[in-house]
Write a protein that holds these residues in place. Structure first.
Motif, PDB file in Angstrom:
ATOM      1  N   PHE A  83      16.745 -19.524 -28.581  1.00  0.00           N
ATOM      2  CA  PHE A  83      17.742 -20.251 -29.387  1.00  0.00           C
ATOM      3  C   PHE A  83      18.182 -19.351 -30.535  1.00  0.00           C
ATOM      4  N   LEU A 110      15.957 -21.728 -40.084  1.00  0.00           N
ATOM      5  CA  LEU A 110      15.410 -21.547 -38.727  1.00  0.00           C
ATOM      6  C   LEU A 110      15.571 -20.101 -38.269  1.00  0.00           C
ATOM      7  N   ARG A 149      10.587 -18.959 -26.844  1.00  0.00           N
ATOM      8  CA  ARG A 149       9.967 -20.108 -27.517  1.00  0.00           C
ATOM      9  C   ARG A 149       9.451 -21.079 -26.467  1.00  0.00           C
ATOM     10  N   ALA A 194      19.760 -22.958 -24.948  1.00  0.00           N
ATOM     11  CA  ALA A 194      19.799 -24.130 -25.825  1.00  0.00           C
ATOM     12  C   ALA A 194      19.341 -25.315 -24.994  1.00  0.00           C
ATOM     13  N   LEU A 195      18.692 -26.285 -25.617  1.00  0.00           N
ATOM     14  CA  LEU A 195      18.317 -27.485 -24.876  1.00  0.00           C
ATOM     15  C   LEU A 195      19.573 -28.183 -24.353  1.00  0.00           C
ATOM     16  N   GLN A 196      20.671 -28.093 -25.146  1.00  0.00           N
ATOM     17  CA  GLN A 196      21.937 -28.686 -24.691  1.00  0.00           C
ATOM     18  C   GLN A 196      22.338 -28.117 -23.328  1.00  0.00           C
ATOM     19  N   ASN A 224      13.869 -32.765 -28.583  1.00  0.00           N
ATOM     20  CA  ASN A 224      13.386 -31.382 -28.599  1.00  0.00           C
ATOM     21  C   ASN A 224      12.031 -31.416 -29.304  1.00  0.00           C
TER      22      ASN A 224
HETATM   23  O1  LIG Z   1      17.978 -26.044 -28.197  1.00  0.00           O
HETATM   24  C1  LIG Z   1      18.190 -26.273 -29.395  1.00  0.00           C
HETATM   25  N1  LIG Z   1      19.363 -26.858 -29.765  1.00  0.00           N
HETATM   26  C2  LIG Z   1      19.670 -27.143 -31.062  1.00  0.00           C
HETATM   27  O2  LIG Z   1      20.772 -27.659 -31.374  1.00  0.00           O
HETATM   28  C3  LIG Z   1      18.696 -26.806 -32.034  1.00  0.00           C
HETATM   29  N2  LIG Z   1      18.657 -26.951 -33.393  1.00  0.00           N
HETATM   30  C4  LIG Z   1      17.453 -26.482 -33.799  1.00  0.00           C
HETATM   31  O3  LIG Z   1      17.043 -26.486 -34.985  1.00  0.00           O
HETATM   32  N3  LIG Z   1      16.730 -26.032 -32.730  1.00  0.00           N
HETATM   33  C5  LIG Z   1      17.491 -26.221 -31.626  1.00  0.00           C
HETATM   34  N4  LIG Z   1      17.253 -25.980 -30.323  1.00  0.00           N
END
Ligand SMILES: O=c1[nH]c(=O)c2[nH]c(=O)[nH]c2[nH]1
Length: 340
Positions: free
Chosen positions: A174, A185, A191, A243-245, A271
């Motif tokens: 990420f 962050l 990760r 990204a999790l998205q 998450n």
């Molecule tokens: O996959 C993620 N999407 C996010 O939008 C996000 N925001 C964050 O702080 N960590 C993550 N991880």
């Protein structure tokens, strides 16, 4: 200003139904939590306490148990039986029937060495009538009916799963997000990615109608459920995530690509952050091995995935929905409570 009765529904929530199929000495277990809610002409009870049209919630509960005497079949088919029954009452114009299924495994089913050494190799693994409840979340189903507009008893059938806890220990990054004065962050190229997957998918009306009329207790819904669950999990595992998205959308897309009988799918994924513990105070390094698994707060990623040839969404004209998709929102989603 006059005060009027708004939307209402009522019924029995979380009816716990366990059915033992004793057709052979090798018993089969079905364990469900069922909610039945009716909508229709129920103004009299709300406004005057006149209960002449009220199908008691206790009666709704009893109907669940009485119907189970004939067998349950798939949760989707069982809910549809309930829906069709309650829709025969003239005051009922619709409703919402939801099931959550708890899975049980046969005790000893995982003892591969024992199974291989068994004198009768044709025999299935595991004890005939002793079970251990499985982890791995719950299967869900939902049947929605609304005959108020045209009187048609068409049922929307949804299936899903909830609280399926998933984790990958690498293959997730990420970075590339904007930074401002509140951003702390770190960018990461490796990760832990963990979530508790909840998903609902809606079958097309044509498929749902033919599957419910097949006369097999809705076995085809069981096959679909197993297949969709596998696709969701395998996509989570197989996709290198930026990204999790991205992961969540890919999971939904993979389901729609392989299942034309599914019209749309919604996914909700926390998450579940795993923070690398700073071991430097102890003069130790930490090359991605020791984590603090936080339970809150958590990110929450929620995605609807639809087909672009779906009906246009008349409600997206004001631009407030933030959706990239022009697809119509099926009325069933308003009954789900939350995004999924
Ligand atoms: O996959 C993620 N999407 C996010 O939008 C996000 N925001 C964050 O702080 N960590 C993550 N991880």
């Amino acid at each position: 200003m006059p005060i009027v009765l708004g939307a209402n529904q009522y019924g029995k929530a979380e009816v716990r139904l366990v059915r033992v199929d004793r057709a052979t000495p090798r018993h089969r277990l079905t364990d469900l939590s069922i909610t039945s809610q009716l909508r229709g002409d129920f103004a009299a009870t709300h406004l005057e306490g006149d209960n002449a049209g009220v199908i008691a919630t206790d009666t709704q509960k009893n109907t669940v148990y009485a119907f189970a005497r004939d067998g349950v079949g798939s949760p989707e088919a069982f809910l549809a039986r309930l829906a069709r029954h309650f829709l025969t009452f003239p005051q009922v114009t619709g409703g919402r029937w939801v099931a959550e299924q708890f899975a049980w495994e046969r005790i000893g089913a995982d003892r591969i060495a024992v199974a291989a050494a068994r004198p009768d190799p044709g025999r299935e693994a595991g004890h005939d009538h002793s079970f251990v409840r499985s982890g791995g979340g719950r299967r869900t189903a939902l049947v929605h009916a609304d005959t108020s507009a045209d009187g048609s008893p068409g049922l929307a059938v949804l299936a899903g799963l909830r609280d399926v806890t998933l984790l990958k220990s690498t293959g997730s990054e990420f970075h590339g997000f904007p930074r401002d004065r509140y951003t702390t962050l770190p960018e990461v190229t490796d990760r832990v990615l963990a979530t508790d997957l909840t998903a609902w998918w809606r079958y097309t009306d044509e498929f749902a109608a033919s599957a419910l009329d097949a006369g097999d207790g809705g076995a085809t819904f069981d096959v679909r459920y197993d297949a969709v669950r596998s696709i969701l999990l395998e996509t989570f595992a197989g996709l290198h995530s930026l990204a999790l998205q991205q992961t969540v959308f890919a999971m939904g897309k993979a389901v729609l690509e392989s299942h034309p009988e599914i019209a749309e799918i919604r996914l909700s994924c926390p998450n579940n952050h795993h923070f690398l513990v700073d071991l430097e105070p102890f003069d130790l390094d930490n090359p991605g091995e020791v984590f603090f698994a936080a339970d809150r707060p958590y990110g929450l990623i929620e995605v609807a995935v639809t087909r672009s040839d779906a009906e246009p969404d008349t409600r997206s004209d004001d631009g407030t929905r933030g959706s990239a998709s022009p697809a119509a929102e099926h009325p069933v989603w308003a009954t789900i409570g939350g995004f999924v």
